[in-house]
Scaffold this active site. Structure first.
Site, PDB file in Angstrom:
ATOM      1  CE  LYS A 170      -2.640  -2.059   3.748  1.00  0.00           C
ATOM      2  NZ  LYS A 170      -2.628  -2.446   5.020  1.00  0.00           N
ATOM      3  N   GLY A 171       2.313   0.932   0.305  1.00  0.00           N
ATOM      4  CA  GLY A 171       2.796   2.190   0.303  1.00  0.00           C
ATOM      5  C   GLY A 171       3.425   3.167  -0.607  1.00  0.00           C
ATOM      6  CG  ASP A 222      14.491  -0.938   3.534  1.00  0.00           C
ATOM      7  OD1 ASP A 222      16.542  -0.468   3.407  1.00  0.00           O
ATOM      8  OD2 ASP A 222      14.579  -1.643   4.292  1.00  0.00           O
ATOM      9  CG  PHE A 271      11.588   2.554  10.249  1.00  0.00           C
ATOM     10  CD1 PHE A 271      11.607   1.121   8.879  1.00  0.00           C
ATOM     11  CD2 PHE A 271      10.520   2.612  10.253  1.00  0.00           C
ATOM     12  CE1 PHE A 271       9.740   0.186   8.889  1.00  0.00           C
ATOM     13  CE2 PHE A 271       8.988   2.110  10.411  1.00  0.00           C
ATOM     14  CZ  PHE A 271       8.616   1.295   9.122  1.00  0.00           C
ATOM     15  CB  VAL A 272      11.934   7.321   7.098  1.00  0.00           C
ATOM     16  CG1 VAL A 272      13.038   7.497   6.701  1.00  0.00           C
ATOM     17  CG2 VAL A 272      11.368   6.248   5.578  1.00  0.00           C
TER      18      VAL A 272
HETATM   19  P1  IMP Z   1      12.519  -4.321   0.714  1.00  0.00           P
HETATM   20  O1  IMP Z   1      11.651  -4.997  -0.056  1.00  0.00           O
HETATM   21  O2  IMP Z   1      13.293  -4.292   2.074  1.00  0.00           O
HETATM   22  O3  IMP Z   1      12.998  -3.223  -0.045  1.00  0.00           O
HETATM   23  O4  IMP Z   1      11.510  -3.760   1.530  1.00  0.00           O
HETATM   24  C1  IMP Z   1       9.904  -2.730   0.409  1.00  0.00           C
HETATM   25  C2  IMP Z   1       9.100  -2.428   1.048  1.00  0.00           C
HETATM   26  O5  IMP Z   1       8.789  -2.932   2.699  1.00  0.00           O
HETATM   27  C3  IMP Z   1       8.793  -1.077   1.234  1.00  0.00           C
HETATM   28  O6  IMP Z   1       7.793  -1.131   0.272  1.00  0.00           O
HETATM   29  C4  IMP Z   1       8.025  -0.138   2.590  1.00  0.00           C
HETATM   30  O7  IMP Z   1       6.567  -1.104   2.179  1.00  0.00           O
HETATM   31  C5  IMP Z   1       8.467  -1.590   3.469  1.00  0.00           C
HETATM   32  N1  IMP Z   1       9.684  -0.751   3.848  1.00  0.00           N
HETATM   33  C6  IMP Z   1      11.272  -0.454   3.843  1.00  0.00           C
HETATM   34  N2  IMP Z   1      11.922   0.655   4.189  1.00  0.00           N
HETATM   35  C7  IMP Z   1      10.366   0.908   5.709  1.00  0.00           C
HETATM   36  C8  IMP Z   1      10.739   2.237   6.039  1.00  0.00           C
HETATM   37  O8  IMP Z   1      11.982   2.938   5.989  1.00  0.00           O
HETATM   38  N3  IMP Z   1       9.561   3.084   6.361  1.00  0.00           N
HETATM   39  C9  IMP Z   1       8.659   2.328   5.843  1.00  0.00           C
HETATM   40  N4  IMP Z   1       8.059   0.960   5.289  1.00  0.00           N
HETATM   41  C10 IMP Z   1       9.577   0.428   4.673  1.00  0.00           C
END
Ligand code: IMP
Ligand code: MG
Length: 186
Positions: free
Chosen positions: A49-50, A109, A158-159
């Site tokens: 949903k982000g 991330d 973390f944001v």
């Molecule tokens: P990844 O799969 O580790 O790249 O993380 C991606 C997903 O994790 C994003 O679509 C977010 O939903 C969540 N996420 C990663 N970092 C953050 C953060 O700093 N704040 C909030 N959600 C995050």
């Protein structure tokens, strides 16, 4: 209400990106995508949903006939660190074969979400598949993905805000801010 509801911004250690700067950068990205895809009809694929808020703003800055699809991916179960597993909770609705896809992500991330959704979309045999991420965290990764469009490079903190949550909260903050550590380390 059962509990006091203090302002969301009180939980931020600092504001990283102000709303005006977000709007300015999103408009630049929209212009750039509009130029890069001139004469084509790309499909924006929003990861739930982000990326909802980012996608909603970005698509209004792209002056092209485009299609919108959404993909559901859930990795974080109310935590600030990845669980190491990702669930696809919703697939696309249309046949995307031969289409120009732009995958819209809130934050790059660890890359697990992008890798998984990217591979899922590649199965559709699109004509092209580009990635547009609002945020990219500065950190080492095992496998780097090529991002065609990036809004902002940020520190590895973390944001929340502008769609990003912590335990489903803070998505409606109009800025991007760093969440105070005591909020998620209690
Ligand atoms: P990844 O799969 O580790 O790249 O993380 C991606 C997903 O994790 C994003 O679509 C977010 O939903 C969540 N996420 C990663 N970092 C953050 C953060 O700093 N704040 C909030 N959600 C995050
Ligand atoms: Mg989340």
């Amino acid at each position: 209400m059962t509990e006091a509801a203090p302002s969301l911004s009180a939980d931020l250690a600092r504001v990283i990106i102000e709303p005006a700067r977000l709007a300015e950068r999103v408009a630049e990205l929209g212009d750039q995508i509009g130029r890069d895809y001139a004469g084509r009809q790309p499909v924006l694929v929003c990861t739930l949903k982000g990326s909802l808020l980012f996608t909603a703003d970005l698509m209004r800055k792209i002056d092209l006939p485009l299609q919108l699809e959404v993909v559901g991916a859930a990795a974080y179960r109310g935590q600030t660190v990845a669980s190491g597993r990702l669930r696809i909770t919703k697939d696309v609705d249309s046949d995307l074969a031969g289409r120009d896809l732009i995958l819209i992500e809130d934050v790059y991330d660890s890359g697990m979400t992008l890798h998984t959704v990217h591979d899922l979309l590649a199965l559709h045999q699109p004509a092209s598949l580009a990635i547009c991420a609002l945020l990219r965290k500065r950190k080492p990764r095992e496998r780097e993905l090529e991002l065609r469009y990036v809004g902002f490079d940020i520190d590895d903190v973390f944001v929340v805000g502008y769609g990003l949550d912590y335990r489903e909260r803070y998505r409606n903050l109009p800025c991007i801010g760093e969440l105070r550590r005591e909020i998620y380390q209690e």
